[in-house]
Design a protein around this motif. Sequence first.
Motif, PDB file in Angstrom:
ATOM      1  N   MET A  48      46.844  18.959  85.236  1.00  0.00           N
ATOM      2  CA  MET A  48      46.403  20.361  85.224  1.00  0.00           C
ATOM      3  C   MET A  48      46.822  21.118  86.481  1.00  0.00           C
ATOM      4  N   ASP A  49      47.652  20.510  87.317  1.00  0.00           N
ATOM      5  CA  ASP A  49      47.981  21.145  88.594  1.00  0.00           C
ATOM      6  C   ASP A  49      48.748  22.455  88.439  1.00  0.00           C
ATOM      7  N   ASN A  50      49.521  22.587  87.393  1.00  0.00           N
ATOM      8  CA  ASN A  50      50.406  23.747  87.251  1.00  0.00           C
ATOM      9  C   ASN A  50      49.783  24.886  86.454  1.00  0.00           C
ATOM     10  N   PHE A  51      48.494  24.812  86.173  1.00  0.00           N
ATOM     11  CA  PHE A  51      47.853  25.846  85.361  1.00  0.00           C
ATOM     12  C   PHE A  51      46.955  26.720  86.237  1.00  0.00           C
ATOM     13  N   PHE A  52      46.979  28.021  85.942  1.00  0.00           N
ATOM     14  CA  PHE A  52      46.155  28.979  86.679  1.00  0.00           C
ATOM     15  C   PHE A  52      44.675  28.748  86.371  1.00  0.00           C
ATOM     16  N   SER A  53      43.835  29.022  87.345  1.00  0.00           N
ATOM     17  CA  SER A  53      42.396  28.940  87.145  1.00  0.00           C
ATOM     18  C   SER A  53      41.717  30.098  87.846  1.00  0.00           C
ATOM     19  N   ASP A  54      40.697  30.656  87.221  1.00  0.00           N
ATOM     20  CA  ASP A  54      39.902  31.721  87.849  1.00  0.00           C
ATOM     21  C   ASP A  54      38.578  31.190  88.360  1.00  0.00           C
TER      22      ASP A  54
ATOM     23  N   ASP B  10      40.520  24.174  88.306  1.00  0.00           N
ATOM     24  CA  ASP B  10      40.026  24.315  89.680  1.00  0.00           C
ATOM     25  C   ASP B  10      38.894  25.331  89.747  1.00  0.00           C
ATOM     26  N   GLY B  11      37.870  24.990  90.476  1.00  0.00           N
ATOM     27  CA  GLY B  11      36.745  25.899  90.655  1.00  0.00           C
ATOM     28  C   GLY B  11      35.635  25.716  89.648  1.00  0.00           C
ATOM     29  N   TYR B  12      35.816  24.852  88.643  1.00  0.00           N
ATOM     30  CA  TYR B  12      34.783  24.592  87.633  1.00  0.00           C
ATOM     31  C   TYR B  12      34.167  23.224  87.867  1.00  0.00           C
ATOM     32  N   CYS B  13      32.874  23.114  87.608  1.00  0.00           N
ATOM     33  CA  CYS B  13      32.163  21.856  87.836  1.00  0.00           C
ATOM     34  C   CYS B  13      31.011  21.743  86.843  1.00  0.00           C
ATOM     35  N   LEU B  14      30.807  20.546  86.331  1.00  0.00           N
ATOM     36  CA  LEU B  14      29.724  20.281  85.386  1.00  0.00           C
ATOM     37  C   LEU B  14      28.503  19.796  86.165  1.00  0.00           C
ATOM     38  N   LEU B  15      27.438  20.585  86.109  1.00  0.00           N
ATOM     39  CA  LEU B  15      26.203  20.266  86.817  1.00  0.00           C
ATOM     40  C   LEU B  15      25.053  20.149  85.825  1.00  0.00           C
ATOM     41  N   ALA B  16      24.028  19.414  86.205  1.00  0.00           N
ATOM     42  CA  ALA B  16      22.874  19.212  85.323  1.00  0.00           C
ATOM     43  C   ALA B  16      21.594  19.419  86.118  1.00  0.00           C
TER      44      ALA B  16
ATOM     45  N   LEU C 168      44.479  35.423  80.309  1.00  0.00           N
ATOM     46  CA  LEU C 168      43.087  35.651  80.660  1.00  0.00           C
ATOM     47  C   LEU C 168      42.629  37.058  80.290  1.00  0.00           C
ATOM     48  N   ASP C 169      43.557  38.026  80.315  1.00  0.00           N
ATOM     49  CA  ASP C 169      43.168  39.390  79.965  1.00  0.00           C
ATOM     50  C   ASP C 169      42.793  39.514  78.492  1.00  0.00           C
ATOM     51  N   LYS C 170      43.166  38.523  77.674  1.00  0.00           N
ATOM     52  CA  LYS C 170      42.830  38.538  76.248  1.00  0.00           C
ATOM     53  C   LYS C 170      41.672  37.601  75.923  1.00  0.00           C
ATOM     54  N   CYS C 171      41.049  37.045  76.941  1.00  0.00           N
ATOM     55  CA  CYS C 171      40.010  36.045  76.708  1.00  0.00           C
ATOM     56  C   CYS C 171      38.850  36.643  75.905  1.00  0.00           C
ATOM     57  N   GLY C 172      38.419  35.896  74.865  1.00  0.00           N
ATOM     58  CA  GLY C 172      37.327  36.365  74.011  1.00  0.00           C
ATOM     59  C   GLY C 172      36.083  35.535  74.139  1.00  0.00           C
ATOM     60  N   CYS C 173      35.976  34.771  75.239  1.00  0.00           N
ATOM     61  CA  CYS C 173      34.774  33.952  75.405  1.00  0.00           C
ATOM     62  C   CYS C 173      33.558  34.838  75.647  1.00  0.00           C
ATOM     63  N   LYS C 174      32.395  34.254  75.543  1.00  0.00           N
ATOM     64  CA  LYS C 174      31.152  35.010  75.628  1.00  0.00           C
ATOM     65  C   LYS C 174      30.977  35.662  76.993  1.00  0.00           C
ATOM     66  N   LEU C 175      31.318  34.923  78.062  1.00  0.00           N
ATOM     67  CA  LEU C 175      31.093  35.462  79.407  1.00  0.00           C
ATOM     68  C   LEU C 175      32.077  36.575  79.740  1.00  0.00           C
TER      69      LEU C 175
END
Length: 699
Positions: free
Chosen positions: A17-23, A71-77, A118-125
Motif C-alpha cells: 500500500m506504499d504507493n497509494f494516497f491516504s487522507d 496511512d493515518g488510519y487505525c483500528l481502536l476498540a 477522493l473528490d467522488k467519495c460517497g462514503c457516509k462521512l
Amino acid sequence: MSSSSEGDDPNVNIIPMDNFFSDGDVNTWPSGGHYVERPDIRWRELLAENWLKEMGTYEEGVVHTIEKLPDGYCLLARPRTTNPDMFDSFLFGHPSGKYFQSQISFFPHFLSLVKNELDKCGCKLCGKVKSSQGTVSQGTAVQRAKRGMNPTTNNERRPTDAEGPDYWRILVMKLKDKESIDEDIEQRFNLDWVLTHEWLSDYFVKLVLDPAYVPRRGELVLWVWQGLEDGCLMRNPKTGLVEIFGNDNEWHGVPDWRAGVVTQTPEDEVHMVDIIESPDNPRGLSYSGFRVETLPDPLGNDKSYSVQYAYVPLRHIKPFNTWQLYLNGQERDDIHPSIENAMTVMSSWSMVHKFHIIGKWPSARIHCKGIFVGAELLAVHDTVRLRPRGFHPDQLKNGTVSEVTEVMVIEKIALCLSGCIDDDQEQLAKHFTALVSGKVYTTDPKRITEEGPFKGTNPVPSTTETATDPIPLTTEEATTTFRQVGMSDYGPWYRMANGRTCNVSPHWIVGRCYEPLAAELMFGTHTLGYDVSGVMEGRQYSSQVDTRMPGNNTWFWGDCRVETLGLTEINGVECGLTAAQRQDPRKWQAIIKMSHGEFSHALRRQAQIPSSSGRPFKTSTSSPSSSAPRGRPKTGLAQHAQTSKLVSSAIGSVPDTEDDSFEEQFEDGNAGDQVSRGISGLELQGGQFSGEDSDHAFA
C-alpha cells in the motif's frame, strides 16, 4: 495492480500500500480514555477481497490481504458501557474526526483512495462533510480533506495538513473570531517548534552576554582556509592589496578568501585578543575555533561546497559586510565563487524564534527574538548602525557616501501581517514586512533637528534664552544604554526623536555596531561607516541577480535561514524541507505525542517503534491462518533515533548500541535551532511580499 507473496506460501497474496494516497490524519485519533489498539488482520483481508472483486481480479482459494491500512488510519476498540468485558471496534483517521463502525462502511472510502478519486467519495462521512460545505468544485474536496477542521472543546476551528495542526492559520482564524489577539506562541505538535523552541529561548538569553564582534551561527563571513598560521594580514604598500605578511618578514601574496556559513561557535570563551592572535588552547580548534562551511550557490542545485569546511580561529574570519576592504583591487576571475554566492543573498531577511503574537483584525504582529539581515544575525538588545539618510546608489559610483552617525538599540523585532486572509489560501495575509524598533542615537548633534523620521527638538530651558545646545549622554547613561563596552569612544552620543521608540525596515540597517577597540583591531578605524559602501553595493548586486525576488521587489524574504541561503546540509546533517526526517510527518506527530506523555499501541505503531522483545501478543481469536503477514521489514528505531533527542529522552527505547552522534549535535545546539534547521510551519512563500526599498525609515 502489484502484488507480492508471503514467504514461500503461494496461497497468501499481500498487496503493498506504499504507493497509494491516504487522507488519514493521526490527530483525529482519540487520546487517552479507554481505547486500545485492536488487531486489524480481518479488516485488511476483507478490504483486499472486496477490492479485488470490484476490480474483477479476485482469485478463489487464495488468502488476499493488504499489507497495512491506509496511512493515518487505525483500528481502536473501547469497552461496551453495558458490558465492560466486550469491546466495540472503530476505525479512526478520517479528516472529519468521525469514525467508521465497520469494514463495509469504510470500503467506499477505501476504494476512492486507491482509485485516487477522493473528490467522488460517497462514503457516509465524506457525505456529511460535503453537505455541510455545500457544492464544491472538483479538487476542492481533496484539498479540504487534506486540510480538515478538527473538533475542539471551545468551538475553535482547527485546520490541519499533512504535518499536523496549521498553527499560523489557527491564529489568524482566532484573530478574526475574537477581533483581537495577544498571546504567546506555542506549537506543541510542530516538529520545528518542538526541536528549537527551548534551545532558542536559552540561546538568545546567552547571546546578550557575547561581545558584538563574535560571529554567530548562521552568519556569513569572509574566511581564510589556511595560510595565516605563520603570518598576519597587512596592506602591501607596493600592490595596494591586503596580503599575508609572514613571520619571515616576507610578503606571501593575497590569501584565498572564501565566503562561508558559521555553523559552530567555540565552546571556550572568545577574547578580543583572538582577533589578532590564535588562541593557545591545548584542546585544539574544535573547542576554541569556529566551524565555517563554504557557501554554495543559493540558486543552484550543486551544494558540494558545503562539505568544504574547516575549524578556524577568529583571526581567520572577517565580517562579510567588509568584503570590499579585503578584496578591493583583485580581479573578478581571481575571487572564489563563494564570494558571489554570498553577495546574492545580501538583500534578504528572515525571522528567528517567533514567540508572541499581538493584533487587531485584520492586522497582526509576530514578535521575534532575532532577524537575519543579509550576512548578519541581529537580536533584541543589539546596537545596529543605520545607513546615512538620503543615501542613493549613485553615491557608490562617485564616492560621495555620507558618514554613518546614527545607531539604534533594538527593543523589538516583529513580522507584520496586514490584510490577514481567513480562508484556505496559501498566504496568511496580503502583505508582510519586517519592523525593527528601538531608540536612536547620533554622534552628530546637528542631525537632531533636521527634517526626517528621527527629528527631535533641542531642550528649552526655563531662563530667558530660547534654546541650548543638545545635551549628550553621560558616561553612566552610555554604559547603561549600550551593552557594548567602550561605546563612549565613538561619542559623544545624543538622543534622537526626543528619546521615543522608532521603527525602521531592514534596508535601513547597515550592520551590528562592534566595540570600538574591536573595530580598531579588525579595521584600523573608529568610524562607524567602514563597511557601508560594501553593504550597499552587495545589496544592489543581490537585487539584480536573486531571481527569487518577484516583480520589482529589491528584497527577498526567506521563511528561514536555510531557505535564504539555499542550504541542504549543515554540520553534515540534512536540513530544510527535503531532509529525510520530514518524509514521514505522521511518524513525528506520534513521537511528539509520546514525548508529551500520551501512549498507546496505536501511537507506538505510528511512530514505527518496534515492540519490546518477548512473547508476541495473541488474542483468543488468533489462529495460525490469521496471523499477521510477515511482509517487508519495518524501519527500526535506529533510523529515526538519529534525527531527534525526543526519541531517546521521552520514549526511552533507544538501545545502548544506537548511534548518538546526531543527538550530541542537538545538545550543543548545532542542529537544533531555526538557523540550522529552519522554520517552515508558516506556510508563507518567501519573497513575494517583501515590499520595495525606499528612503523612509518607517516600514
